[in-house]
Design a protein around this motif. Structure first.
Motif, PDB file in Angstrom:
ATOM      1  N   PHE A 115     -47.415  80.373 -72.337  1.00  0.00           N
ATOM      2  CA  PHE A 115     -46.837  80.088 -71.028  1.00  0.00           C
ATOM      3  C   PHE A 115     -47.855  79.470 -70.084  1.00  0.00           C
ATOM      4  O   PHE A 115     -47.508  78.668 -69.217  1.00  0.00           O
ATOM      5  CB  PHE A 115     -46.257  81.369 -70.435  1.00  0.00           C
ATOM      6  N   ILE A 116     -49.134  79.850 -70.224  1.00  0.00           N
ATOM      7  CA  ILE A 116     -50.167  79.213 -69.397  1.00  0.00           C
ATOM      8  C   ILE A 116     -50.251  77.727 -69.714  1.00  0.00           C
ATOM      9  O   ILE A 116     -50.327  76.875 -68.815  1.00  0.00           O
ATOM     10  CB  ILE A 116     -51.534  79.909 -69.630  1.00  0.00           C
ATOM     11  N   VAL A 117     -50.236  77.392 -71.006  1.00  0.00           N
ATOM     12  CA  VAL A 117     -50.270  75.977 -71.411  1.00  0.00           C
ATOM     13  C   VAL A 117     -49.024  75.248 -70.899  1.00  0.00           C
ATOM     14  O   VAL A 117     -49.085  74.126 -70.384  1.00  0.00           O
ATOM     15  CB  VAL A 117     -50.372  75.870 -72.943  1.00  0.00           C
ATOM     16  N   LYS A 118     -47.883  75.909 -70.987  1.00  0.00           N
ATOM     17  CA  LYS A 118     -46.621  75.293 -70.582  1.00  0.00           C
ATOM     18  C   LYS A 118     -46.582  75.038 -69.078  1.00  0.00           C
ATOM     19  O   LYS A 118     -46.155  73.959 -68.626  1.00  0.00           O
ATOM     20  CB  LYS A 118     -45.461  76.183 -70.993  1.00  0.00           C
ATOM     21  N   GLU A 119     -47.033  75.994 -68.262  1.00  0.00           N
ATOM     22  CA  GLU A 119     -46.975  75.803 -66.820  1.00  0.00           C
ATOM     23  C   GLU A 119     -47.967  74.724 -66.379  1.00  0.00           C
ATOM     24  O   GLU A 119     -47.700  73.977 -65.428  1.00  0.00           O
ATOM     25  CB  GLU A 119     -47.248  77.124 -66.100  1.00  0.00           C
ATOM     26  N   ARG A 120     -49.106  74.612 -67.051  1.00  0.00           N
ATOM     27  CA  ARG A 120     -50.036  73.541 -66.685  1.00  0.00           C
ATOM     28  C   ARG A 120     -49.424  72.175 -67.005  1.00  0.00           C
ATOM     29  O   ARG A 120     -49.569  71.213 -66.236  1.00  0.00           O
ATOM     30  CB  ARG A 120     -51.360  73.716 -67.432  1.00  0.00           C
ATOM     31  N   LYS A 121     -48.724  72.075 -68.146  1.00  0.00           N
ATOM     32  CA  LYS A 121     -48.065  70.824 -68.509  1.00  0.00           C
ATOM     33  C   LYS A 121     -46.979  70.459 -67.508  1.00  0.00           C
ATOM     34  O   LYS A 121     -46.837  69.292 -67.110  1.00  0.00           O
ATOM     35  CB  LYS A 121     -47.457  70.940 -69.901  1.00  0.00           C
ATOM     36  N   MET A 122     -46.200  71.459 -67.075  1.00  0.00           N
ATOM     37  CA  MET A 122     -45.125  71.206 -66.124  1.00  0.00           C
ATOM     38  C   MET A 122     -45.673  70.671 -64.807  1.00  0.00           C
ATOM     39  O   MET A 122     -45.112  69.751 -64.195  1.00  0.00           O
ATOM     40  CB  MET A 122     -44.326  72.481 -65.880  1.00  0.00           C
ATOM     41  N   ALA A 123     -46.802  71.235 -64.341  1.00  0.00           N
ATOM     42  CA  ALA A 123     -47.408  70.746 -63.102  1.00  0.00           C
ATOM     43  C   ALA A 123     -47.948  69.334 -63.278  1.00  0.00           C
ATOM     44  O   ALA A 123     -47.793  68.470 -62.402  1.00  0.00           O
ATOM     45  CB  ALA A 123     -48.512  71.702 -62.675  1.00  0.00           C
ATOM     46  N   GLY A 147     -47.954  81.537 -61.599  1.00  0.00           N
ATOM     47  CA  GLY A 147     -48.538  82.202 -62.751  1.00  0.00           C
ATOM     48  C   GLY A 147     -47.444  82.657 -63.692  1.00  0.00           C
ATOM     49  O   GLY A 147     -46.265  82.332 -63.519  1.00  0.00           O
ATOM     50  N   THR A 148     -47.840  83.413 -64.687  1.00  0.00           N
ATOM     51  CA  THR A 148     -46.883  83.853 -65.706  1.00  0.00           C
ATOM     52  C   THR A 148     -46.676  85.363 -65.721  1.00  0.00           C
ATOM     53  O   THR A 148     -45.954  85.869 -66.557  1.00  0.00           O
ATOM     54  CB  THR A 148     -47.377  83.409 -67.094  1.00  0.00           C
ATOM     55  N   VAL A 149     -47.315  86.061 -64.791  1.00  0.00           N
ATOM     56  CA  VAL A 149     -47.169  87.511 -64.766  1.00  0.00           C
ATOM     57  C   VAL A 149     -46.190  87.915 -63.676  1.00  0.00           C
ATOM     58  O   VAL A 149     -45.785  87.104 -62.843  1.00  0.00           O
ATOM     59  CB  VAL A 149     -48.540  88.194 -64.527  1.00  0.00           C
ATOM     60  N   ALA A 150     -45.792  89.195 -63.691  1.00  0.00           N
ATOM     61  CA  ALA A 150     -44.881  89.692 -62.677  1.00  0.00           C
ATOM     62  C   ALA A 150     -45.537  89.654 -61.304  1.00  0.00           C
ATOM     63  O   ALA A 150     -46.763  89.741 -61.175  1.00  0.00           O
ATOM     64  CB  ALA A 150     -44.454  91.118 -63.024  1.00  0.00           C
ATOM     65  N   ARG A 151     -44.707  89.523 -60.262  1.00  0.00           N
ATOM     66  CA  ARG A 151     -45.241  89.368 -58.910  1.00  0.00           C
ATOM     67  C   ARG A 151     -46.078  90.576 -58.498  1.00  0.00           C
ATOM     68  O   ARG A 151     -47.125  90.422 -57.857  1.00  0.00           O
ATOM     69  CB  ARG A 151     -44.087  89.177 -57.923  1.00  0.00           C
ATOM     70  N   GLU A 152     -45.657  91.786 -58.869  1.00  0.00           N
ATOM     71  CA  GLU A 152     -46.427  92.966 -58.461  1.00  0.00           C
ATOM     72  C   GLU A 152     -47.805  93.021 -59.112  1.00  0.00           C
ATOM     73  O   GLU A 152     -48.730  93.615 -58.559  1.00  0.00           O
ATOM     74  CB  GLU A 152     -45.655  94.248 -58.788  1.00  0.00           C
ATOM     75  N   ASP A 153     -47.957  92.388 -60.299  1.00  0.00           N
ATOM     76  CA  ASP A 153     -49.267  92.354 -60.948  1.00  0.00           C
ATOM     77  C   ASP A 153     -50.238  91.436 -60.237  1.00  0.00           C
ATOM     78  O   ASP A 153     -51.459  91.647 -60.291  1.00  0.00           O
ATOM     79  CB  ASP A 153     -49.120  91.922 -62.412  1.00  0.00           C
ATOM     80  N   ALA A 154     -49.724  90.398 -59.597  1.00  0.00           N
ATOM     81  CA  ALA A 154     -50.591  89.421 -58.935  1.00  0.00           C
ATOM     82  C   ALA A 154     -50.620  89.575 -57.432  1.00  0.00           C
ATOM     83  O   ALA A 154     -51.392  88.885 -56.757  1.00  0.00           O
ATOM     84  CB  ALA A 154     -50.139  88.008 -59.293  1.00  0.00           C
ATOM     85  N   ALA A 155     -49.789  90.454 -56.882  1.00  0.00           N
ATOM     86  CA  ALA A 155     -49.672  90.560 -55.427  1.00  0.00           C
ATOM     87  C   ALA A 155     -50.990  90.930 -54.762  1.00  0.00           C
ATOM     88  O   ALA A 155     -51.370  90.358 -53.728  1.00  0.00           O
ATOM     89  CB  ALA A 155     -48.590  91.584 -55.074  1.00  0.00           C
ATOM     90  N   GLY A 156     -51.719  91.884 -55.360  1.00  0.00           N
ATOM     91  CA  GLY A 156     -52.962  92.320 -54.741  1.00  0.00           C
ATOM     92  C   GLY A 156     -53.981  91.207 -54.615  1.00  0.00           C
ATOM     93  O   GLY A 156     -54.574  91.003 -53.548  1.00  0.00           O
TER      94      GLY A 156
END
Length: 487
Positions: free
Chosen positions: A465-473, A407-416
């Protein structure tokens, strides 16, 4: 995903809910604007009224100077202020007398049934007898004993005790012993008299007075002269006291007279005011009329309401600009069309405790409908079921699938959310949460996984960044399962 997807469509409904979510900031700005606008208007009106009063006073002084010789009634205007000062003093006097009449113990005493306590002392002072008697008399009559009695027992005020405690001494220099009269110029009998409305209170103060006299006599032994103060008797009796009756009548008469004087001054001032009003009304052109003054509170309230409304519009405008310019992930209803991958779940963080959280929950239910009524755990289960369905579509059978969490957010934001999702799907090998847009090591490891699941946070994740990470995958041939949104 083509270049046209870079142009984002703005949903007015989504913009409205975004503003509703920021209701705390809107409310604070509205209050600040209302207070500032109201305070500004209040001060402005006060200054305007002061200026108007000064101008009116100057005009009045000019008019008085021109008409004073021709019209002697202008002297009434000068006397009004004097009457007001006199009436103010009279009102204070009346209030003080009324309080004393209502609270004084003296006024409650029945003059025909007065409880009197008498302390009789034999004073042997030698050549200093006159000085000792004078000191004792002063101690009793100047209020010193009253203050000490009040300190021991505050049932009676100091003012009442000063009147109720009295001193008496015998001026006779001869004392009869049997059939003979003996002259004793160095000895004297004194009495301390205490009047009270009942015998119990009289006894209490009589005992305290005896102790106080003993202490004061010891003090005089050191400061004035050696002497002997002997208690002859301590007696309580009930008697009629005409002096108390006369004192009560004098106080009541004084109060009635003060009220009558106050009424007289008020009547005279009203007469002067009526004459002044007639004079002002008969003046030519009405140039002497008082200036119309605005009510500062009413004007401030109007501007405060206007400030609140303007603050609301200003806050909404700022939020609209932030919504348009920030590029954050906001609208989840068109997520698949905008980013080219399915949204597998929307999970609301119900663990976050905020003031007035019920309002936030109501806004979320209003936005998401019946789905928002589900608890956080049920929303996670629905998202996990969708993720499992997407994993089953991946090619290959029998092997344990390896899925990357990104994802594009900090790890602590998505950890839960990641912990809850992985706990629901234990049959899959999960990676730790990474940001492939910012981590080169994660990009190299991307090809070692069968699929990738994006975990994003609404209001935090950047759309670019969401668009960019999908393209990279997609460029590395890794299957994109979709995205789970955390809000």
């Amino acid at each position: 995903m083509n270049e046209q997807q870079e142009v984002r469509e703005i949903s007015l409904v989504d913009l409205m809910f975004y503003c509703l979510e920021k209701w705390r900031g809107i409310l604070v700005l509205m209050l600040i604007m209302g207070i500032l606008a109201g305070a500004y208007k209040y001060q402005s009106v006060v200054r305007s009224n002061q200026s108007a009063k000064q101008e009116a006073a100057l005009e009045s002084e000019d008019g008085e100077a021109a008409e004073e010789e021709e019209n002697p009634m202008t002297l009434n205007e000068r006397s009004v202020e004097s009457y007001e000062q006199i009436i103010a003093r009279c009102e204070k006097d009346v209030e003080a007398q009324e309080d004393f009449l209502n609270q004084s113990i003296v006024m409650e005493i029945d003059p025909f049934h007065v409880s009197t306590g008498t302390l009789s002392y034999y004073v042997d002072g030698g050549e200093h007898l006159d000085s000792l008697v004078a000191a004792l008399r002063t101690f009793v009559t100047d209020g010193s004993m009253a203050e000490k009695l009040h300190a021991k027992n505050d049932a009676v005020s100091v003012e009442d005790l000063r009147y109720l405690v009295s001193f008496n001494s015998s001026d006779r220099e001869t004392y009869r012993v049997g059939d003979y009269e003996v002259i004793r110029p160095e000895k004297l009998v004194i009495q301390i008299l205490i009047n009270m409305p009942d015998g119990k209170l009289c006894g209490e103060y009589l005992a305290e007075a005896e102790k106080i006299m003993k202490e004061y006599s010891a003090k005089l032994q050191k400061t004035l002269a050696a002497h002997r103060l002997s208690l002859l008797s301590s007696v309580q009796s009930e008697k009629a006291d005409s002096s108390i009756q006369s004192y009560q009548a004098t106080l009541r008469s004084g109060y009635v007279e003060a009220v009558r004087n106050l009424q007289t001054y008020q009547t005279e001032m009203n007469t002067v005011l009526s004459l002044e009003t007639e004079e002002t009304g008969s003046s030519s052109g009405g140039t002497g009329s008082a200036a119309m003054l605005a009510n500062p509170a009413a004007e401030a309230l109007k501007y405060a309401v206007i400030g609140v409304v303007l603050g609301g519009f200003m806050a909404c405008f700022v939020l609209m600009m932030l919504y348009i310019m920030s590029g954050r992930l906001r609208n989840t209803k068109t997520f698949a069309e905008e980013y080219g991958m399915p949204m597998l779940g929307l999970v609301r963080n119900s663990d976050r405790k905020r003031a007035f959280g019920a309002v936030d929950a109501w806004i979320f239910r209003l936005e998401e409908g019946a789905y928002a009524r589900l608890g956080c755990e049920d929303q996670v289960k629905i998202a996990a079921a969708n993720v499992q369905a997407a994993i089953r579509k991946l090619p290959g059978k029998g092997d344990k699938k390896k899925i990357m969490l990104a994802g594009t957010v900090a790890r602590e934001d998505a950890a839960g959310l990641c912990e809850k999702l992985t706990a629901q799907i234990p049959e899959v090998s999960w990676s730790s949460y990474v940001q492939i847009v910012f981590q080169a090591d994660a990009i190299r490891e991307l090809e070692d996984y069968d699929g990738i699941l994006f975990v994003e946070k609404r209001g935090i994740s950047d759309s670019r960044f969401i668009v960019k990470e999908r393209k990279m995958a997609a460029e590395r041939g890794v299957e994109v399962l979709g995205s789970v949104i955390w809000c």
